[in-house]
Design an enzyme around this catalytic site. Structure first.
Site, PDB file in Angstrom:
ATOM      1  N   CYS A  63       0.875  -1.170   0.000  1.00 41.13           N
ATOM      2  CA  CYS A  63       0.000   0.000   0.000  1.00 41.13           C
ATOM      3  C   CYS A  63       0.916   1.224   0.000  1.00 41.13           C
ATOM      4  O   CYS A  63       2.017   1.173  -0.523  1.00 41.13           O
ATOM      5  CB  CYS A  63      -0.955  -0.013   1.197  1.00 41.13           C
ATOM      6  SG  CYS A  63      -0.144   0.097   2.796  1.00 41.13           S
ATOM      7  N   LYS A  64       0.474   2.305   0.589  1.00 44.70           N
ATOM      8  CA  LYS A  64       1.286   3.521   0.629  1.00 44.70           C
ATOM      9  C   LYS A  64       2.435   3.402   1.625  1.00 44.70           C
ATOM     10  O   LYS A  64       3.578   3.667   1.300  1.00 44.70           O
ATOM     11  CB  LYS A  64       0.406   4.730   0.969  1.00 44.70           C
ATOM     12  CG  LYS A  64       1.164   6.047   1.048  1.00 44.70           C
ATOM     13  CD  LYS A  64       0.192   7.207   1.204  1.00 44.70           C
ATOM     14  CE  LYS A  64       0.837   8.533   1.493  1.00 44.70           C
ATOM     15  NZ  LYS A  64       2.051   8.872   0.819  1.00 44.70           N
TER      16      LYS A  64
END
Length: 100
Positions: A63-64
């Site tokens: 993800c981020k």
């Protein structure tokens, strides 16, 4: 078990066939991605059947920053996926590690 950016990049450079899922939102994926399959975390339960043949294979989640992918990793393990790895630091760490 997690995977570090360095290991992932080395394996991608070798053109290994990797099973990578990006659990960020679509707009985040459109801003920057590494070619992973984009399945936003909230929709992951609806897509698990698409990955049935990955249950015994290595699956890399990102993800981020690593928080959402840690949730996805736990969820997938609870649903029978045996080897799910979270990218430490997420795409932020991946992009920060790119040469200038």
């Amino acid at each position: 078990m997690d995977i570090e950016v360095k290991e992932l990049k080395e394996r991608m450079d070798k053109k290994e066939a990797l099973n990578i899922i990006d659990v960020r939102e679509i707009w985040e994926y459109e801003e920057a991605n590494i070619g992973a399959k984009n399945i936003p975390l909230a929709t992951l339960p609806n897509h698990l059947s698409e990955f049935e043949d990955w249950k015994s294979k290595e699956v890399i989640i990102h993800c981020k920053s690593g928080r959402r992918s840690a949730q996805a990793q736990q969820f997938m393990k609870q649903n029978g996926f045996e080897n799910v790895r979270n990218l430490t630091g997420g795409i932020d760490a991946y992009l920060a590690d790119l040469p200038d």
